[in-house]
Scaffold this active site. Sequence first.
Site, PDB file in Angstrom:
ATOM      1  N   LYS A   2       3.800   8.400   9.420  1.00 61.35           N
ATOM      2  CA  LYS A   2       3.557   7.726  10.707  1.00 61.35           C
ATOM      3  C   LYS A   2       4.561   8.092  11.814  1.00 61.35           C
ATOM      4  O   LYS A   2       4.392   9.137  12.424  1.00 61.35           O
ATOM      5  CB  LYS A   2       3.425   6.228  10.470  1.00 61.35           C
ATOM      6  CG  LYS A   2       2.241   5.981   9.506  1.00 61.35           C
ATOM      7  CD  LYS A   2       1.826   4.570   9.245  1.00 61.35           C
ATOM      8  CE  LYS A   2       0.545   4.549   8.425  1.00 61.35           C
ATOM      9  NZ  LYS A   2       0.601   3.862   7.155  1.00 61.35           N
TER      10      LYS A   2
ATOM     11  N   ASP B 271       9.265   2.667   0.265  1.00 64.05           N
ATOM     12  CA  ASP B 271       8.183   3.307   1.001  1.00 64.05           C
ATOM     13  C   ASP B 271       8.296   2.861   2.458  1.00 64.05           C
ATOM     14  O   ASP B 271       7.902   1.757   2.817  1.00 64.05           O
ATOM     15  CB  ASP B 271       6.824   2.927   0.407  1.00 64.05           C
ATOM     16  CG  ASP B 271       5.671   3.647   1.122  1.00 64.05           C
ATOM     17  OD1 ASP B 271       5.916   4.278   2.169  1.00 64.05           O
ATOM     18  OD2 ASP B 271       4.531   3.566   0.622  1.00 64.05           O
TER      19      ASP B 271
ATOM     20  N   TYR C  23       0.845  -1.185   0.000  1.00 62.96           N
ATOM     21  CA  TYR C  23       0.000   0.000   0.000  1.00 62.96           C
ATOM     22  C   TYR C  23       0.881   1.237   0.000  1.00 62.96           C
ATOM     23  O   TYR C  23       1.860   1.294   0.744  1.00 62.96           O
ATOM     24  CB  TYR C  23      -0.903   0.002   1.235  1.00 62.96           C
ATOM     25  CG  TYR C  23      -1.810   1.218   1.335  1.00 62.96           C
ATOM     26  CD1 TYR C  23      -2.843   1.415   0.411  1.00 62.96           C
ATOM     27  CD2 TYR C  23      -1.641   2.156   2.345  1.00 62.96           C
ATOM     28  CE1 TYR C  23      -3.675   2.531   0.503  1.00 62.96           C
ATOM     29  CE2 TYR C  23      -2.473   3.272   2.447  1.00 62.96           C
ATOM     30  CZ  TYR C  23      -3.489   3.452   1.528  1.00 62.96           C
ATOM     31  OH  TYR C  23      -4.302   4.550   1.630  1.00 62.96           O
TER      32      TYR C  23
END
Length: 426
Positions: free
Chosen positions: A265, A237, A142
Site C-alpha cells: 500500500k 504485517d 487479513y
Amino acid sequence: MGKSEELFKEARQYIPGGVNSPVRAFGNIGSTPRFIQRADGAYVYDVDGNKYLDFIGSWGPMILGHNQKEVLESVTEACKQGLSFGAATEKEVVMAKLITEMVPAVEMVRMVNSGTEAVMSALRVARGYTKRNKIIKFSGCYHGHSDSMLIAAGSGVMSSGVPDSAGVTKGCTEDTISAVYNDLEGVKEIFTKMGEEIAAVIVEPVGANMGVVLPQEGFLEGLRKLCTKYGSILIFDEVITGFRLGTDGASGYFGIQPDLITFGKIIGAGMPVGAYGGKRQIMELISPLGPVYQAGTLSGNPVAMAAGITQLTILKEHPEIYTHLNQLGDYFYGRLEEVIKEAEGFCSINHIGSLGCIFFTKEKVIDYASAKTSDTTKYADYFKFMLEHGVYLAPAQFEAMFLSASHKKEELDRVVELVQQYMKEH
Ligand SMILES: *Cc1c(COP(=O)(O)O)cnc(C)c1O
C-alpha cells in the site's frame, strides 16, 4: 441507467463479478459500484460526473492525497527512461536504503509486487530460518490471499486450520493456527502446547481488516516475549500500518521490534508494490544468498520504485505530516465519537491516528467476534446515505476509513454533520 451501471453490466460479462478485487463489487452493501474516472486531492470522480470525498484512498496508499505533484512527476520521469528492464537498478538501492533508514527493525528488505506476496514470502523465510512449520494468525486479521492465510476464523485454538476458500486444500492450512486478537492468554496456551513447532506469529499491529481494532495494552509486547522465549519469528504485517501512523510504522509507534515486517500500500504510493524485510540474519537466507527461494519478474520495477521513493522521502523529510494527520484523525473521530454518544447505543467507534471505523454495534470491538456483532444491514444503509451525499466510504463494514493529508477540517466537519443527520433520522 447511469454510465457506472452500464459499465458494471458489461464488466460482468468479461470479469468475474465485474471486478478485479471482490470488495469493489459493492456486494456487501447490496448496491452497484461507481466506476471511478479520476481523482484529485481528497476527491474521486466517477464516470457519471459525481464527485465524492474519498475515505478509501486506494485502501491506504494515497496518504498524501491523489495526484500528489512530486509523486506524479517522478513517475512520469521514470516512465520516459523505460518501463521495466528486468535488471538491477539504482532506484532499488535508494528504496531499500530509505526503508531501512526509516524503520529501525528492518536491516534488509526485498521488494515484491503486492502485500499478498510480501506475506507469503515472509512466512516462507520464517519457516526456512526456524526449520519449523506452524504459523499462528489471528482471526479477523487479513494477510492477503495466499493459501495458508485463507483459514476459517475461530476454527478452534488447538485444531489445525480449516480452509476458508474453495480451492485451498486442507494441507495448505493445516499448519496455520487461528488465535483470538488481543487474547494473549490464548496464544500462551498454544505456545505451552506446541511452542517448539511454531515458526512464526503473524499479526496486524493494529487490526485494520475487521474494521479498526486496537491492540490492547501488553498484547504486542506479550507476543514479542513469547516469540523470543520459544525462538519463533514475530512478523508484523504492516501492509496498512506501515508509514501510516508515523515515519517508522507501527513497530516504531508501539516501540516493539518484530523480526520481520511486511509492507504494501503506502510504500507503492498507488503503484503495485509490496516488500518484506527485517533482521539481517533471517533475510540473508533468501535466494540468491540462501536456500529460501523467492523471485519476481517485475519486482523493484523502476516506475513503481520512483513513486514509492518520492512518497516515502516526502514523509521522511516532513514528519509534521504525521503530526497533522494524527491530530486531524483525533479531531474527526473524536467528533464522531460525540455524535455516536448522543445517538445512545447506536454504534461504537475505534480509531488511531488517521485510521478509524464506525461499527454498527453497541459493543466495544476488541476482536473479530465483537466486530461480528455489527449489523451489516445497517452499515449498508448508512453507506448508501453517505454515498448519496458525496462521501465515499468503504463499501463494507469491516474496513477502515483512511484520512489523507489532503483532507481539510471543514470537509470533515461536513461529514460529521451528515453522520449526525443520519443517526437522528434512523
Ligand atoms: C491489503 C493487505 C494485504 C494484502 O495486500 P495486497 O496488495 O492486496 O495483496 C496484506 N495484509 C494486510 C494487513 C493488508 O491490509
